[in-house]
Scaffold this motif. Structure first.
Motif, PDB file in Angstrom:
ATOM      1  N   THR A 175      57.310  42.147  41.684  1.00 48.64           N
ATOM      2  CA  THR A 175      55.514  42.001  41.745  1.00 48.64           C
ATOM      3  C   THR A 175      55.122  41.331  42.153  1.00 48.64           C
ATOM      4  N   ALA A 176      54.786  40.516  42.492  1.00 49.88           N
ATOM      5  CA  ALA A 176      54.204  39.723  43.369  1.00 49.88           C
ATOM      6  C   ALA A 176      54.319  38.907  44.409  1.00 49.88           C
ATOM      7  N   GLN A 177      55.868  39.705  44.114  1.00 53.92           N
ATOM      8  CA  GLN A 177      56.344  39.530  45.839  1.00 53.92           C
ATOM      9  C   GLN A 177      55.480  40.644  46.995  1.00 53.92           C
ATOM     10  N   ARG A 178      55.790  41.762  46.053  1.00 49.25           N
ATOM     11  CA  ARG A 178      55.259  43.126  47.070  1.00 49.25           C
ATOM     12  C   ARG A 178      53.400  42.757  47.427  1.00 49.25           C
ATOM     13  N   GLU A 179      53.023  42.419  46.731  1.00 45.29           N
ATOM     14  CA  GLU A 179      51.368  42.498  46.547  1.00 45.29           C
ATOM     15  C   GLU A 179      50.810  41.381  47.032  1.00 45.29           C
ATOM     16  N   LEU A 180      51.909  39.988  47.424  1.00 44.40           N
ATOM     17  CA  LEU A 180      51.659  39.315  48.573  1.00 44.40           C
ATOM     18  C   LEU A 180      51.440  38.990  49.453  1.00 44.40           C
ATOM     19  N   GLY A 181      52.769  39.935  50.807  1.00 43.22           N
ATOM     20  CA  GLY A 181      53.007  41.119  51.168  1.00 43.22           C
ATOM     21  C   GLY A 181      52.485  42.025  51.348  1.00 43.22           C
ATOM     22  N   ALA A 182      51.884  42.987  50.399  1.00 44.40           N
ATOM     23  CA  ALA A 182      50.824  43.837  51.269  1.00 44.40           C
ATOM     24  C   ALA A 182      49.136  42.738  51.344  1.00 44.40           C
ATOM     25  N   GLU A 183      48.713  42.173  50.652  1.00 42.17           N
ATOM     26  CA  GLU A 183      47.414  41.494  51.078  1.00 42.17           C
ATOM     27  C   GLU A 183      47.893  40.959  52.907  1.00 42.17           C
ATOM     28  N   PHE A 184      48.007  39.960  52.962  1.00 46.04           N
ATOM     29  CA  PHE A 184      49.512  38.849  53.469  1.00 46.04           C
ATOM     30  C   PHE A 184      48.685  40.213  55.193  1.00 46.04           C
ATOM     31  N   ARG A 185      49.786  41.781  54.651  1.00 51.12           N
ATOM     32  CA  ARG A 185      49.471  42.825  55.832  1.00 51.12           C
ATOM     33  C   ARG A 185      48.480  42.704  56.434  1.00 51.12           C
ATOM     34  N   GLY A 186      46.979  43.149  55.898  1.00 49.19           N
ATOM     35  CA  GLY A 186      46.201  44.119  55.181  1.00 49.19           C
ATOM     36  C   GLY A 186      44.994  43.374  55.588  1.00 49.19           C
ATOM     37  N   LEU A 187      43.413  44.478  55.132  1.00 52.27           N
ATOM     38  CA  LEU A 187      42.756  43.763  54.967  1.00 52.27           C
ATOM     39  C   LEU A 187      42.388  42.916  54.290  1.00 52.27           C
ATOM     40  N   THR A 188      43.342  42.975  53.011  1.00 55.12           N
ATOM     41  CA  THR A 188      42.452  42.154  52.459  1.00 55.12           C
ATOM     42  C   THR A 188      41.958  41.062  52.279  1.00 55.12           C
ATOM     43  N   MET A 189      42.984  40.270  53.071  1.00 54.63           N
ATOM     44  CA  MET A 189      43.513  39.454  53.588  1.00 54.63           C
ATOM     45  C   MET A 189      42.119  38.424  53.901  1.00 54.63           C
ATOM     46  N   PHE A 190      41.036  38.926  54.204  1.00 50.80           N
ATOM     47  CA  PHE A 190      40.165  38.885  54.543  1.00 50.80           C
ATOM     48  C   PHE A 190      39.234  38.531  53.630  1.00 50.80           C
ATOM     49  N   LEU A 191      39.203  39.668  52.989  1.00 52.33           N
ATOM     50  CA  LEU A 191      37.815  39.500  51.539  1.00 52.33           C
ATOM     51  C   LEU A 191      37.953  38.198  50.247  1.00 52.33           C
ATOM     52  N   PRO A 192      37.167  37.893  50.215  1.00 52.66           N
ATOM     53  CA  PRO A 192      36.851  36.697  49.435  1.00 52.66           C
ATOM     54  C   PRO A 192      38.342  36.969  47.610  1.00 52.66           C
ATOM     55  N   PRO A 193      37.742  35.669  47.276  1.00 49.77           N
ATOM     56  CA  PRO A 193      38.390  36.083  46.048  1.00 49.77           C
ATOM     57  C   PRO A 193      38.243  36.847  45.316  1.00 49.77           C
ATOM     58  N   TRP A 194      36.897  36.801  45.170  1.00 47.09           N
ATOM     59  CA  TRP A 194      36.285  37.796  43.708  1.00 47.09           C
ATOM     60  C   TRP A 194      36.545  39.030  43.878  1.00 47.09           C
ATOM     61  N   VAL A 195      36.627  39.486  45.269  1.00 47.50           N
ATOM     62  CA  VAL A 195      36.752  41.230  45.659  1.00 47.50           C
ATOM     63  C   VAL A 195      37.970  41.408  44.502  1.00 47.50           C
TER      64      VAL A 195
END
Length: 453
Positions: A175-195
């Motif tokens: 699960t961690a692997q999938r979510e990490l890859g999705a975050e890295f490739r998407g707009l969420t990589m620019f979101l602050p940690p509290w979002v």
């Protein structure tokens, strides 16, 4: 360092969208994006990722120079919220003096002498898997290799204290692997940690499982150590490690380094083996040469650590699979005030990237790059591979600490399973999904056959 930019370098780069830059193209297919930058714009390509200034370098000498300058004129890139959730402040994430201290603590646990001690576990687990296979059965290669390397990682890292915990650890890591890859490739990589997002919620839950399971194993190890029990697993070596001031790793440090070593020992090897079996299935001559080498060198017995050096073709199969499908598919670092590459000053704050995926598939360094050709690694090959053109484990001072472990593990598993079975995946081929590592984008079904049939 060269005085001028190398041949093949052209000016310009791709146009980007307002505010987003080249993020849409990168997020859609980062592997194709990097390859197109190389082919369309040359070996030094400026591009943008949101507000970030970036450069992609695609020549071996530039990649080698970049990797060698990390921790001096370049610094490791901040890898984002998801990576920190998973790896904490482990050696992969740490920088500067903190990184040097942690590397000194972790490195002794994965030196060649220690890898030799783990070889028997690798072979034993692979032999047990083969013992449960039957000719003509259908398997999912990726699932089987993932389960096998997971068992090896848990046993070599945690020993017997983790018995029965492989399932929860493995599911949480997936699960961690999938979510990490999705975050890295998407707009969420620019979101602050509290979002909070649904993906980040899934990531938090997976990390909570990992923290709970690993904390239990650490407590068991500490109790055993207090009773004077001598263990030979990686966690025991981390517990015993001391820095130059005599200080041990903290409980959190043990957790972070354990997960880092688990990712390196499980994810990298399972994907490499999956790709290797798929490639061998489509290359009858290479598979026949593997069978001949295993029969000649091993004669039906199980391999040992010493056989690793006696199986050059097996090693070359692994090497070629790593060329075509490098688990670590991109590397990036941030320029400091004095950064230079290829004789050119790099503005401070610029993120410089290099991609093993696009470098390994560049016809200038690897003729017929889309062809699976383990013979290109023969000692007398007609086209020697340039230095720094092959770097699936990174390079320079921050090269992967577990590279030797992964190479030995992959070769020994190929040797154990390859003696008894040919994994025939037919004409179907999985595509790639670039997450934390380069994963197949679908199951990889295969029929188990005896070698030579």
């Amino acid at each position: 360092m060269t005085a001028t930019l190398p041949p093949g370098t052209r000016n310009g780069g791709p146009r980007g969208w307002p505010l987003l830059g080249n993020l849409p193209a990168f997020a859609r297919d980062p592997l194709a994006f990097f390859t197109s930058l190389r082919d369309d714009y040359g070996d030094w390509v400026p591009w943008t990722l949101g507000p970030q200034r970036n450069v992609l370098v695609s020549r071996p000498e530039l990649a080698g120079e970049l990797l060698g300058a990390v921790e001096s004129t370049f610094r490791p890139t901040e890898l984002g919220w998801a990576v920190h959730q998973l790896l904490g402040d482990g050696v992969v994430v740490a920088t500067g003096d903190d990184w040097r201290r942690k590397r000194a603590l972790v490195q002794p646990a994965v030196r060649p002498r220690q890898v030799r001690a783990y070889a028997a576990t690798m072979v034993e687990c692979a032999d047990a898997l083969a013992g449960g296979w039957r000719e003509g059965a259908r398997i999912d290669v990726h699932r089987e290799m993932g389960g096998l390397t997971q068992r090896i990682a848990v046993r070599t890292l945690f020993g017997s204290d983790a018995a029965g915990r492989e399932g929860p650890i493995g599911a949480a890591m997936a699960t961690a692997q999938r979510e990490l890859g999705a975050e890295f490739r998407g707009l969420t990589m620019f979101l602050p940690p509290w979002v909070r997002t649904p993906g980040r919620s899934r990531m938090r839950k997976a990390v909570a499982v990992l923290d709970r399971e690993i904390a239990h194993v650490i407590r068991e190890h500490e109790a055993a150590s207090a009773r004077g029990v001598d263990r030979d697993d990686l966690l025991s070596r981390l517990l015993a490690a001391r820095d130059e001031h005599g200080a041990p790793l903290t409980r959190k440090g043990l957790r972070d380094e354990s997960i880092t070593l688990y990712v390196g020992g499980h994810e990298t090897t399972s994907t490499t083996l999956t790709w290797a079996w798929q490639l061998l299935s489509g290359a009858p001559a290479a598979r026949a040469r593997l069978t001949e080498e295993l029969d000649r060198v091993l004669g039906g017995r199980l391999p040992s650590y010493e056989d690793y050096a006696r199986l050059p073709w097996t090693r070359q199969v692994v090497q070629e699979a790593l060329r075509m499908y490098p688990p670590i598919w991109l590397i990036t670092a941030v320029a400091g005030p004095e950064a230079r590459l290829g004789g050119r000053a790099v503005p401070a704050g610029t993120r410089v990237w290099t991609s093993p995926w696009s470098m390994h598939r560049d016809p200038r360094w690897f003729p017929e790059p889309e062809s699976f050709r383990p013979e290109r690694w023969d000692a007398d090959a007609p086209h020697p591979v340039p230095e720094h053109a092959w770097f699936p484990f990174g390079g320079g001072p921050r090269a992967c600490l577990g590279a030797r472990f992964a190479l030995v593990e992959a070769a020994l598993i190929l040797a154990v399973l390859g003696q008894r079975f040919h994994l025939d995946s037919g004409s179907g081929r999985a595509g790639v999904f670039p997450g934390l590592t380069l994963q197949p984008d679908r199951p990889v079904p295969a029929t188990l056959r005896r070698p030579g049939r």
